[in-house]
Design an enzyme around this catalytic site. Structure first.
Site, mmCIF file in Angstrom:
data_model
loop_
_atom_site.group_PDB
_atom_site.id
_atom_site.type_symbol
_atom_site.label_atom_id
_atom_site.label_comp_id
_atom_site.label_asym_id
_atom_site.label_seq_id
_atom_site.Cartn_x
_atom_site.Cartn_y
_atom_site.Cartn_z
ATOM 1 C CG HIS A 1 -2.099 -0.610 0.907
ATOM 2 N ND1 HIS A 1 -3.092 -1.311 2.068
ATOM 3 C CD2 HIS A 1 -2.899 -1.026 -0.191
ATOM 4 C CE1 HIS A 1 -3.984 -1.895 1.434
ATOM 5 N NE2 HIS A 1 -3.880 -1.760 0.125
ATOM 6 C CG HIS B 1 -1.052 2.264 10.285
ATOM 7 N ND1 HIS B 1 -2.562 2.045 10.030
ATOM 8 C CD2 HIS B 1 -0.709 2.391 9.021
ATOM 9 C CE1 HIS B 1 -2.746 1.920 8.794
ATOM 10 N NE2 HIS B 1 -1.458 2.047 8.077
ATOM 11 C CG HIS C 1 -4.051 -5.131 4.968
ATOM 12 N ND1 HIS C 1 -5.204 -4.429 5.895
ATOM 13 C CD2 HIS C 1 -3.740 -4.087 4.253
ATOM 14 C CE1 HIS C 1 -4.867 -3.164 5.691
ATOM 15 N NE2 HIS C 1 -4.129 -2.894 4.519
ATOM 16 C CG ASP D 1 -0.386 3.770 3.893
ATOM 17 O OD1 ASP D 1 -0.244 2.862 3.143
ATOM 18 O OD2 ASP D 1 -0.786 3.679 5.228
ATOM 19 C CG HIS D 2 2.640 0.669 4.688
ATOM 20 N ND1 HIS D 2 3.211 0.214 6.127
ATOM 21 C CD2 HIS D 2 1.307 0.933 4.773
ATOM 22 C CE1 HIS D 2 2.034 0.350 6.775
ATOM 23 N NE2 HIS D 2 1.021 0.903 6.098
ATOM 24 C CG ASP E 1 -1.695 -1.436 7.418
ATOM 25 O OD1 ASP E 1 -0.688 -1.254 8.165
ATOM 26 O OD2 ASP E 1 -1.985 -0.597 6.570
#
Length: 312
Positions: free
Chosen positions: A65, A272, A143, A67-68, A214
């Site tokens: 993802h 997170h 996830h 944001d990572h 996540d």
């Protein structure tokens, strides 16, 4: 060994939190840093920290993802400009290599060091890396995309040299100390033989750090964290937003606390954090988690945690 948080937010940056990136400071152990995830703006966060990008040795990606991972291309090129000339290894799920090499190729980036990309596809806990100091294993989580957690185990440490006992023999320093510390028997000038084992204290267990990507609550979260000195677990939502955690395959603070409690973890760190929890509002997450696991901390950008030796 220290955990330093460059980014602790979920999804997108906020005024108080950048997106996810965590540093495992191993300067004392191997004169390097290991990074876990690299969201957008991570290199800017590093500039406002004591972290030196040139000393980064490894990057472990939990999932793909944005944001990572959106900070990776900039981090890799900046490492060239900041003295990074040693090999750098990136570990990540399938697709990691395509993402990185495409970005570097299209931007015509040139790295001054060897870049090694090691992809994985695992269905159970698997050893990813091992040397004389550490073992790193990973396992899949649950996830919306393939997400993983890492378990970093420091191997048992040799006992300390019993310096006071040696001083009683009139030995104060020098190469004899080094030989005995290495387990080599020595003979003094007067013919006295010293058995190295008698001058080295008992060995002690290494530390265990678990850093999860996540995930919704799952069995592997507790397995990876079993007996850990510290567990870093996402806590995107408070319990009153449990329906959102379920819908988007995330965890609440209480979910993280339950995983820590089941695994017998010494300390739990929540990260997170959704942007809906600004400043003091985020303390609600800690209050909820402490109902289950008392030793709980809330991570914030540029906060660090020294990983202690086990209290057990």
């Amino acid at each position: 060994m220290e955990i330093y948080f460059l980014g602790t937010g979920a999804g997108m940056p906020s005024k108080d939190r950048n997106v996810t990136s965590i540093i495992l400071n191993l300067l004392a152990e191997r004169n390097t840093y290991w990074m876990f995830d690299c969201g957008e703006g991570t290199q800017h966060q590093a500039l406002r920290s004591p972290i030196r990008i040139g000393k980064l040795e490894k990057l472990f990606i939990t999932h793909l993802h944005g944001d990572h991972i959106y900070g990776i291309p900039g981090l890799l090129t900046s490492r060239s400009y900041q003295g990074g000339d040693t090999p750098f290894t990136v570990y990540g799920p399938k697709g990691t290599e395509q993402f990185i090499l495409t970005a570097l190729s299209l931007s015509q980036a040139h790295l001054s060091y060897e870049l090694i990309i090691q992809e994985f596809d695992v269905s159970e806990e698997t050893v990813l890396f091992e040397d004389e100091q550490f073992v790193v294993s990973l396992a899949p989580l649950i996830h919306r995309v393939d997400s993983h957690g890492y378990r970093i185990v420091e191997k048992p440490q040799k006992g300390r040299l019993l310096v006071e006992k040696l001083k009683q023999l009139g030995i104060t320093s020098g190469p004899l100390f080094g030989k005995l510390k290495q387990g080599v028997d020595v003979t003094l000038d007067d013919g006295t033989s010293l058995n190295a084992r008698e001058y080295i204290g008992p060995s002690y267990p290494g530390r265990v750090v678990t850093i999860l990507g996540d995930t919704q609550p799952c069995e592997n979260s507790s397995k990876l964290a079993r007996g850990a000195n510290v567990l870093v677990h996402e806590a995107t939502f408070a319990e009153q937003k449990k329906h959102l955690a379920v819908e988007y395959d995330h965890s609440t603070a209480m979910d993280a606390a339950r995983a820590a409690q089941e695994a017998g973890v010494e300390a739990l760190i929540l990260t997170h954090i959704s942007s809906r929890y600004q400043k003091d509002e985020a303390e609600l997450l800690v209050q909820e988690a402490k109902q289950i696991h008392d030793c709980t901390y809330l991570a914030r950008d540029h906060w660090s945690y020294e990983v202690p030796r086990s209290k057990r």
